[in-house]
Design a protein around this motif. Structure first.
Motif, mmCIF file in Angstrom:
data_model
loop_
_atom_site.group_PDB
_atom_site.id
_atom_site.type_symbol
_atom_site.label_atom_id
_atom_site.label_comp_id
_atom_site.label_asym_id
_atom_site.label_seq_id
_atom_site.Cartn_x
_atom_site.Cartn_y
_atom_site.Cartn_z
ATOM 1 N N LEU A 148 -9.784 -1.090 -4.450
ATOM 2 C CA LEU A 148 -9.322 -2.287 -3.760
ATOM 3 C C LEU A 148 -8.487 -1.940 -2.537
ATOM 4 O O LEU A 148 -7.924 -0.844 -2.416
ATOM 5 C CB LEU A 148 -8.510 -3.158 -4.719
ATOM 6 C CG LEU A 148 -9.251 -3.706 -5.943
ATOM 7 C CD1 LEU A 148 -8.305 -4.560 -6.792
ATOM 8 C CD2 LEU A 148 -10.469 -4.531 -5.530
ATOM 9 N N SER A 149 -8.351 -2.922 -1.651
ATOM 10 C CA SER A 149 -7.511 -2.768 -0.467
ATOM 11 C C SER A 149 -6.042 -2.826 -0.846
ATOM 12 O O SER A 149 -5.690 -3.105 -2.001
ATOM 13 C CB SER A 149 -7.823 -3.886 0.536
ATOM 14 O OG SER A 149 -7.461 -5.153 -0.019
ATOM 15 N N GLU A 150 -5.186 -2.605 0.139
ATOM 16 C CA GLU A 150 -3.735 -2.575 -0.122
ATOM 17 C C GLU A 150 -3.237 -3.897 -0.696
ATOM 18 O O GLU A 150 -2.521 -3.920 -1.702
ATOM 19 C CB GLU A 150 -2.989 -2.263 1.181
ATOM 20 C CG GLU A 150 -1.465 -2.287 1.018
ATOM 21 C CD GLU A 150 -0.737 -2.093 2.328
ATOM 22 O OE1 GLU A 150 0.507 -2.077 2.309
ATOM 23 O OE2 GLU A 150 -1.411 -1.958 3.376
ATOM 24 N N THR A 151 -3.606 -5.004 -0.083
ATOM 25 C CA THR A 151 -3.084 -6.294 -0.530
ATOM 26 C C THR A 151 -3.616 -6.682 -1.908
ATOM 27 O O THR A 151 -2.868 -7.181 -2.753
ATOM 28 C CB THR A 151 -3.440 -7.395 0.482
ATOM 29 O OG1 THR A 151 -4.867 -7.424 0.662
ATOM 30 C CG2 THR A 151 -2.760 -7.152 1.819
ATOM 31 N N ASN A 152 -4.898 -6.436 -2.139
ATOM 32 C CA ASN A 152 -5.469 -6.742 -3.448
ATOM 33 C C ASN A 152 -4.881 -5.839 -4.530
ATOM 34 O O ASN A 152 -4.665 -6.273 -5.661
ATOM 35 C CB ASN A 152 -6.987 -6.608 -3.419
ATOM 36 C CG ASN A 152 -7.656 -7.723 -2.627
ATOM 37 O OD1 ASN A 152 -7.493 -8.898 -2.932
ATOM 38 N ND2 ASN A 152 -8.411 -7.363 -1.595
ATOM 39 N N SER A 153 -4.624 -4.584 -4.170
ATOM 40 C CA SER A 153 -3.993 -3.661 -5.114
ATOM 41 C C SER A 153 -2.589 -4.136 -5.475
ATOM 42 O O SER A 153 -2.185 -4.092 -6.649
ATOM 43 C CB SER A 153 -3.920 -2.252 -4.522
ATOM 44 O OG SER A 153 -5.212 -1.708 -4.331
ATOM 45 N N VAL A 157 -6.132 0.324 -12.386
ATOM 46 C CA VAL A 157 -7.304 -0.540 -12.269
ATOM 47 C C VAL A 157 -7.684 -0.736 -10.798
ATOM 48 O O VAL A 157 -8.875 -0.785 -10.452
ATOM 49 C CB VAL A 157 -7.050 -1.897 -12.956
ATOM 50 C CG1 VAL A 157 -8.206 -2.866 -12.720
ATOM 51 C CG2 VAL A 157 -6.832 -1.713 -14.456
ATOM 52 N N SER A 158 -6.684 -0.824 -9.929
ATOM 53 C CA SER A 158 -6.967 -0.936 -8.488
ATOM 54 C C SER A 158 -7.758 0.270 -7.992
ATOM 55 O O SER A 158 -8.657 0.138 -7.162
ATOM 56 C CB SER A 158 -5.647 -1.050 -7.708
ATOM 57 O OG SER A 158 -4.951 -2.217 -8.058
ATOM 58 N N GLY A 159 -7.410 1.447 -8.505
ATOM 59 C CA GLY A 159 -8.153 2.656 -8.140
ATOM 60 C C GLY A 159 -9.575 2.631 -8.656
ATOM 61 O O GLY A 159 -10.508 3.065 -7.957
ATOM 62 N N VAL A 171 -2.596 8.122 -11.267
ATOM 63 C CA VAL A 171 -3.498 9.004 -11.999
ATOM 64 C C VAL A 171 -3.780 8.386 -13.372
ATOM 65 O O VAL A 171 -3.012 7.549 -13.863
ATOM 66 C CB VAL A 171 -2.872 10.405 -12.168
ATOM 67 C CG1 VAL A 171 -2.768 11.093 -10.829
ATOM 68 C CG2 VAL A 171 -1.496 10.317 -12.818
ATOM 69 N N TRP A 172 -4.864 8.812 -14.001
ATOM 70 C CA TRP A 172 -5.339 8.157 -15.225
ATOM 71 C C TRP A 172 -4.330 8.204 -16.358
ATOM 72 O O TRP A 172 -4.295 7.324 -17.217
ATOM 73 C CB TRP A 172 -6.658 8.780 -15.664
ATOM 74 C CG TRP A 172 -6.535 10.231 -16.084
ATOM 75 C CD1 TRP A 172 -6.692 11.325 -15.304
ATOM 76 C CD2 TRP A 172 -6.211 10.705 -17.393
ATOM 77 N NE1 TRP A 172 -6.493 12.481 -16.017
ATOM 78 C CE2 TRP A 172 -6.195 12.126 -17.318
ATOM 79 C CE3 TRP A 172 -5.925 10.106 -18.621
ATOM 80 C CZ2 TRP A 172 -5.907 12.936 -18.410
ATOM 81 C CZ3 TRP A 172 -5.638 10.908 -19.718
ATOM 82 C CH2 TRP A 172 -5.637 12.305 -19.618
ATOM 83 N N TYR A 173 -3.478 9.257 -16.377
ATOM 84 C CA TYR A 173 -2.559 9.415 -17.498
ATOM 85 C C TYR A 173 -1.202 8.742 -17.275
ATOM 86 O O TYR A 173 -0.363 8.733 -18.171
ATOM 87 C CB TYR A 173 -2.347 10.895 -17.813
ATOM 88 C CG TYR A 173 -1.877 11.735 -16.643
ATOM 89 C CD1 TYR A 173 -0.542 11.714 -16.219
ATOM 90 C CD2 TYR A 173 -2.765 12.556 -15.959
ATOM 91 C CE1 TYR A 173 -0.113 12.481 -15.148
ATOM 92 C CE2 TYR A 173 -2.341 13.323 -14.886
ATOM 93 C CZ TYR A 173 -1.014 13.290 -14.485
ATOM 94 O OH TYR A 173 -0.602 14.043 -13.420
ATOM 95 N N MET A 174 -0.976 8.168 -16.096
ATOM 96 C CA MET A 174 0.344 7.584 -15.827
ATOM 97 C C MET A 174 0.685 6.431 -16.766
ATOM 98 O O MET A 174 1.817 6.338 -17.272
ATOM 99 C CB MET A 174 0.451 7.135 -14.367
ATOM 100 C CG MET A 174 1.852 6.663 -13.987
ATOM 101 S SD MET A 174 3.168 7.874 -14.356
ATOM 102 C CE MET A 174 2.733 9.207 -13.220
ATOM 103 N N SER A 178 1.845 0.581 -13.515
ATOM 104 C CA SER A 178 0.929 1.722 -13.590
ATOM 105 C C SER A 178 -0.472 1.272 -14.008
ATOM 106 O O SER A 178 -1.474 1.810 -13.529
ATOM 107 C CB SER A 178 1.473 2.769 -14.565
ATOM 108 O OG SER A 178 1.433 2.309 -15.909
ATOM 109 N N VAL A 179 -0.551 0.276 -14.891
ATOM 110 C CA VAL A 179 -1.852 -0.260 -15.306
ATOM 111 C C VAL A 179 -2.551 -0.935 -14.122
ATOM 112 O O VAL A 179 -3.732 -0.696 -13.849
ATOM 113 C CB VAL A 179 -1.688 -1.255 -16.472
ATOM 114 C CG1 VAL A 179 -3.020 -1.947 -16.774
ATOM 115 C CG2 VAL A 179 -1.172 -0.549 -17.717
#
Length: 472
Positions: free
Chosen positions: A369-374, A363-365, A325-328, A358-359
């Motif tokens: 991005l896919s699982e591996t790229n994330s 950014v992945s969200g 989430v954005w605040y994490m 968390s950053v």
């Protein structure tokens, strides 16, 4: 003491029988490193188990009745701070700056000052305070404390050597102890070696490379003998990466590097503000204030602010919950900031890795991005944030690689480390550890003196000087 005297006597008799002088000297100089490494491995395992037990107990209590954190967190924060202030003020915080300060002021005339940083009392207080802090949900790690504990173990072993023992440079003992401590804490032998080279010592590595190699291996094997072979995190899925993923790596590195350096800057500002406190009650109110903020955020926003951050790393890397989430990231920066500045014992290595994860996850969200790229961006965020705090990009890269055994992405992570190292200079030219080391030395009112111990000779006793060996 009687046992130590008996051991010294029989060791001397045994080695007097050895005819080959070179063999005798090399064997004698190696033994202290080996003994200290075994002790370090055993202590690191015990500390790890106790730390995990404290974190598990916290989770159990919060799961039982969430409202109990309104009692548990303030009490533990206050007790952890009190233990340090009452018994060993230089046991506070990470422990890495204390080791760096010890190395810098090394010399016979500063023995009493070094004892404030590295001693049995420091070990006991460090362990007790950090465990209480972990029990209270403090956003701290055990890795930095393990480094100070290990350096203390090596110094203690050095101090009990008899006068007839071949001279060993104390500085090299402490540097080697710190490397062994990091290796045992993370199960990352290469990380321990690179950490010693990049962060702790400015001396020529060739003078004591054998000591570091052997000590790191022995400490690591001692830990593995009890914990078994393991990865600090595990094996995240990294395959089928996009050819353009390096752009995402660069973006995460810039954000995490700036945030890591920014968090360090705020920590230093809070320390400077606290230094103006005139009464002990001011520190008590500050500790209670930090715990109150932690409790409010944990209860009303997200319990993710509590703990070292390892759970967040495992969740984002190994479950379908890839996107934070954005605040994490705000919580994962606020938690270590509040916990670290209380003055209790506790490291910042693991919390920095958690904040970086968390950053990367956030950014992945954004980029869907896919699982591996994330996973790659999460690892890049870990490298970038830790680099922003420590300014040791290669140590950060090697640690993350060894924690996950994903050497196929080494170039991506080196890119992340280098970018984070460059952008972090925008906020501050020096690392958090460098600033704290300098402050510790000022606190001791240290004045430079001519060195009588260096990489090519041991501490001077009378007019005796020692020729260097691979263990010096």
């Amino acid at each position: 003491m009687a046992f130590i005297y008996w051991l010294r006597l029989h060791l001397k008799k045994a080695f007097d029988r050895i005819r080959n002088e070179n063999l005798k000297k090399n064997a004698l100089t190696a033994i202290p490193f080996w003994i200290a490494s075994i002790i370090t491995g055993l202590v690191a395992v015990l500390y790890t188990k106790l730390f995990l037990a404290a974190e598990n107990l916290t989770a159990y209590v919060i799961g039982l009745h969430t409202w109990l954190i309104f009692i548990l967190v303030p009490v533990c924060f206050l007790v952890a701070w009190w233990l340090v202030q009452k018994f060993s003020p230089y046991s506070k915080g990470s422990g890495i700056p204390q080791v760096m300060a010890s190395i810098q002021i090394m010399g016979p005339k500063n023995e009493e000052k070094i004892n404030r940083f590295l001693s049995i009392k420091v070990i006991v207080v460090k362990v007790m305070s950090s465990l209480v802090m972990a029990l209270g949900g403090g956003a701290i790690g055990r890795e930095g404390p393990t480094i100070q504990i290990a350096a203390s173990v090596f110094k203690i072993v050095y101090s009990v050597l008899p006068k007839w023992w071949p001279k060993i440079a104390k500085r090299n003992m402490i540097v080697t102890g710190a490397a062994a401590g990091l290796a045992a804490a993370f199960n990352t032998p290469l990380g321990g070696i690179v950490f010693a080279i990049e962060e702790l010592t400015k001396t020529h590595f060739s003078y004591f490379k054998t000591a570091i190699f052997s000590s790191v291996i022995i400490a690591g094997l001692s830990a593995q003998a009890l914990l078994g072979p393991y990865l600090y995190l595990g094996y995240p899925k990294i395959d089928g990466l996009s050819p353009y993923i390096f752009l995402g790596v660069a973006l995460v590195a810039i954000i995490s590097g700036l945030l890591g350096s920014g968090m360090s800057k705020v920590i230093l500002m809070l320390f400077a503000w606290k230094a103006r406190f005139q009464f002990k009650r001011d520190h008590v109110f500050y500790v209670l204030g930090c715990s109150a903020i932690m409790v409010v955020l944990a209860f009303f926003v997200d319990k993710g602010i509590l703990g070292s951050g390892k759970e967040l790393m495992q969740t984002t890397l190994f479950t379908s919950q890839k996107y934070s989430v954005w605040y994490m990231p705000i919580l994962r920066i606020t938690g270590p900031l509040l916990s670290f500045t209380t003055g209790a014992a506790g490291g910042i290595f693991a919390p920095a890795l958690g904040a970086g994860a968390s950053v990367g996850s956030l950014v992945s969200g954004w980029l869907h991005l896919s699982e591996t790229n994330s996973n790659l961006l999460i690892l890049s965020g870990m490298v970038g944030f830790l680099t922003g705090v420590t300014r040791s990009p290669f140590t950060s890269v090697i640690l993350v690689l060894e924690m996950t055994d994903r050497h196929s992405v080494i170039f991506h992570l080196i890119l992340a480390g280098m970018i984070a190292s460059l952008v972090s200079i925008i906020i501050d030219k020096h690392s958090l550890y460098d600033h704290l080391k300098t402050q510790y030395i000022k606190d001791l009112e240290y004045r430079p003196e001519p060195l009588t111990e260096n990489v090519t000779e041991g501490p001077v006793q009378g007019d005796a000087k020692a020729k260097p060996t691979q263990y010096q």
